[in-house]
Scaffold this active site. Structure first.
Site, PDB file in Angstrom:
ATOM      1  N   GLU A 107      48.383  52.957  15.292  1.00 21.41           N
ATOM      2  CA  GLU A 107      47.490  52.366  14.285  1.00 21.41           C
ATOM      3  C   GLU A 107      46.643  51.209  14.817  1.00 21.41           C
ATOM      4  O   GLU A 107      46.387  50.247  14.088  1.00 21.41           O
ATOM      5  CB  GLU A 107      48.314  51.901  13.076  1.00 21.41           C
ATOM      6  CG  GLU A 107      49.054  53.044  12.407  1.00 21.41           C
ATOM      7  CD  GLU A 107      50.076  52.592  11.356  1.00 21.41           C
ATOM      8  OE1 GLU A 107      50.261  53.325  10.390  1.00 21.41           O
ATOM      9  OE2 GLU A 107      50.691  51.532  11.519  1.00 21.41           O
TER      10      GLU A 107
HETATM   11  C1  TNX Z   1      53.486  53.745   9.742  1.00 18.03           C
HETATM   12  S1  TNX Z   1      54.866  55.051  11.875  1.00 18.03           S
HETATM   13  C2  TNX Z   1      53.697  52.811  10.733  1.00 18.03           C
HETATM   14  C3  TNX Z   1      54.365  51.551  10.412  1.00 18.03           C
HETATM   15  C4  TNX Z   1      54.695  51.451   8.958  1.00 18.03           C
HETATM   16  C5  TNX Z   1      55.200  52.778   8.466  1.00 18.03           C
HETATM   17  C6  TNX Z   1      55.670  52.755   7.046  1.00 18.03           C
HETATM   18  C7  TNX Z   1      54.154  54.014  12.716  1.00 18.03           C
HETATM   19  C8  TNX Z   1      54.232  54.166  14.133  1.00 18.03           C
HETATM   20  N1  TNX Z   1      53.493  53.042  12.074  1.00 18.03           N
HETATM   21  O1  TNX Z   1      53.547  50.482  10.819  1.00 18.03           O
HETATM   22  O2  TNX Z   1      55.670  50.478   8.815  1.00 18.03           O
HETATM   23  O3  TNX Z   1      54.174  53.715   8.582  1.00 18.03           O
HETATM   24  O4  TNX Z   1      56.282  53.955   6.700  1.00 18.03           O
END
Ligand code: TNX
Length: 603
Positions: free
Chosen positions: A392
């Site tokens: 992300e």
């Molecule tokens: C996605 S999964 C994220 C996290 C959040 C999560 C909540 C991932 C690698 N990144 O930053 O906490 O969703 O479900």
């Protein structure tokens, strides 16, 4: 299972193939002298049974109260009623073992004077000491640990390091015979996993933290067992909410119970930086003070972290530290604005959005920071892994992103560690030993499949099956639903070996269940989300695919409710699991012999 690993004459027994044992079996009552006089053996200061009904998070209580039968059983426990539980079924183990050969005439009752005899090896001895610590509170038996050149059960327990290469680095063989219990393995890790199976073969009351007067009878037969995948893990996000060392140790206990061998700690994120870095001290003193929703912050000192690592290592669990880069870095930027693209300190962040923060990939100082931080964390981490996040980072795109990742991958290699990252790392160049943690919800992922063709291996954490921060059902408290609702069946019903299109099973290193903690604020919340889904993921990681069977799994899992309750562990009474409505072990109809040998707890 390969032919080479099949003991002569042994056939895999599917968990459904062995009928349930009757509640009590004729001819298995122990002689009166075998019935524990717990009152005599228990330490004088022992409290009355503390195995109170486990609390669920307050909001969950109405929906998830322990069954009345279980409460009655616990009341009997607390009152010191003599219990004579039927032995558990030999195959009633989670994760399902590779091979189970019951010998119903070979049950064994642990006597009060049993010893644990162990191969003369420090790591094997440590396994024996932990086993003794597990068994002493409920039995009240002294269970001395004795080194031996050739340990024999001799009416007790033998843990034997032997050279059976077929068992592999984590496998074990467990035999229960009238002569006692023998666990053999090629490694201390194998012995450790064998002890976790043994633990489940005792009546549920073995989990009590206070002495229980019971007959500690184990089902006769042999189990031969090895894991399907080398990497079996769970992740705890200590950044969104902080959890202290004691909470983490408790989570490690849950992992060990289900033969998981990796604990991934998500140590840094926008809301908090949780690991002290001596060369960049404000990361914690400034960046560690906040958490989601204004909850208290916190961080691990080098000693705290070493304590976690050592406790995990004693349980044959490797800690995988994650420093999430280049995104999820708001907390670091509040402490060191020089790393921000505009050089300005952002305000602390206590919300739950993602994707807005990043360290500047065009600034050389960023690589000093990465080198120092990863260097210190690597130096304190005995395991081979460094997890560098990579998810992300919406504002670091294209070549800027892959260039950053490739440089970070080189830094990790230079530290002698193996790089893991979320599957967003896939487009970057391959580097030796690179592992991607796949968290997608759609198994058709050509970019990840391409990275695998270039040499990457995968840890599977599909968001819609393995994310333990997803809610169980629309009305269960705590958790998200962006990847869907995950009831126990959904956590269990997928195959890591075939889940991602065009990724062969050989490229799958294993599985991991992540627990993100935006909505998780206490150990009670953690346990509510972990149990009973963690054992489902653990079984996917450990058990041969041939044992996969939902109907059988839910029955085996049901037997763990009374164990967790006896241990004071909170869990979600998922409606699809047939939790015992009546006690797991009811006071047996008293016979003359029983009464003669019966005592009450000292409590
Ligand atoms: C996605 S999964 C994220 C996290 C959040 C999560 C909540 C991932 C690698 N990144 O930053 O906490 O969703 O479900």
């Amino acid at each position: 299972m390969t032919a080479a690993n099949t003991p002569l004459g042994a056939v895999p027994v599917s968990p459904t193939a062995t009928p349930h044992q009757p509640e009590s079996r004729p001819g298995t009552s122990p002689a009166p002298e075998q019935v524990a006089s717990v009152g005599a053996a228990a330490p004088a200061a022992a409290e009355p049974a503390t195995a109170v009904p486990a609390d669920e998070p307050a909001a969950a209580l109405a929906a998830d109260e322990p069954a009345a039968g279980e409460l009655a059983r616990l009341a009997a426990l607390a009152a010191g009623t003599r219990l004579a539980p039927a032995p558990v079924r030999l195959g009633a183990v989670v994760p399902a073992p590779e091979q189970v050969l019951p010998e119903p005439d070979d049950d064994f009752t642990l006597p009060a004077d049993a010893a644990i005899r162990v191969s003369a090896d420090p790591a094997a001895r440590a396994v024996a000491e932990l086993l003794a610590e597990l068994l002493r509170p409920a039995t009240g038996y002294p269970l001395p640990v004795v080194d031996a050149a050739r340990p024999e059960p001799a009416g007790g327990i033998a843990l034997v390091l032997d050279d059976d290469p077929a068992l592999g680095p984590e496998g074990y063989r467990l035999d229960v015979t009238p002569a006692g219990i023998r666990i053999g393995a090629a490694t201390p890790a194998g012995l450790h996993h064998g002890t976790q199976t043994l633990r489940q073969l005792f009546p549920a009351e073995i989990e009590s933290t206070a002495p229980v007067t019971s007959r500690w009878t184990l089902p006769g037969g042999s189990i031969t067992d090895r894991p399907r995948f080398a990497y079996r893990g769970a992740m705890l996000d200590v950044a969104r909410h902080f959890f202290g060392v004691e909470d983490v140790l408790r989570v490690i206990d849950h992992l060990a119970r289900y033969k998981l061998n990796h604990l991934h700690l998500h140590l840094t994120d926008d809301q908090g930086w949780r690991i002290a870095v001596d060369s960049w001290p404000r990361l914690t003193t400034v960046g560690g003070t906040t958490a989601v929703g204004g909850s208290p912050g916190g961080w691990y000192t080098p000693d705290d972290y070493r304590r976690i690592v050592a406790y995990a290592a004693d349980r044959h669990i490797t800690v995988v530290p994650e420093i999430d880069l280049p995104g999820h870095t708001n907390a670091a930027l509040t402490a060191y604005p020089e790393l921000a693209p505009d050089g300005v300190a952002p305000p602390p962040y206590t919300g739950t959005e993602v994707g807005f923060s990043y360290v500047d990939p065009a600034n050389e100082r960023t690589y000093d920071f990465v080198t120092d931080v990863l260097g210190e964390v690597a130096a304190r981490t005995p395991g081979p892994w460094l997890h560098v996040g990579g998810d992300e980072a919406f504002k670091v795109k294209g070549a800027a992103y892959t260039g950053f990742v490739e440089r970070v991958q080189r830094i990790v290699a230079g530290l002698g560690k193996r790089v893991v990252g979320w599957h967003q790392l896939a487009p970057a160049a391959h580097t030796d030993g690179r592992v991607l943690q796949w968290w997608g919800t759609d198994g058709a992922d050509p970019v990840t499949a391409d990275a695998v063709r270039r040499g990457a291996r995968l840890i599977l954490s599909p968001g819609n099956h393995a994310y333990l921060d997803m809610k169980y059902a629309p009305d269960t408290p705590i958790g998200h639903d962006w990847a869907g609702l995950i009831d126990v069946r959904r956590a269990y019903d997928w195959d890591p070996g075939t889940h991602v299109t065009d990724v062969p099973a050989e490229a799958v290193l294993g599985v991991e269940a992540p627990l993100w903690t935006e909505s998780v604020t206490s150990l009670a919340d953690i346990e509510y989300l972990l149990l009973p889904r963690l054992p489902a993921i653990a079984e996917l990681g450990w058990s041969p695919r041939a044992t996969h069977n939902w109907a059988a799994f839910r029955e085996r899992l049901a037997g763990h409710g009374p164990r967790w309750t006896a241990a004071g562990i909170r869990f979600h009474r998922a409606p699809e699991i047939p939790w015992p409505a009546s006690p797991a072990a009811v006071p047996a109809p008293r016979t003359e012999a029983d009464t003669a040998g019966s005592t009450t707890t000292s409590g």
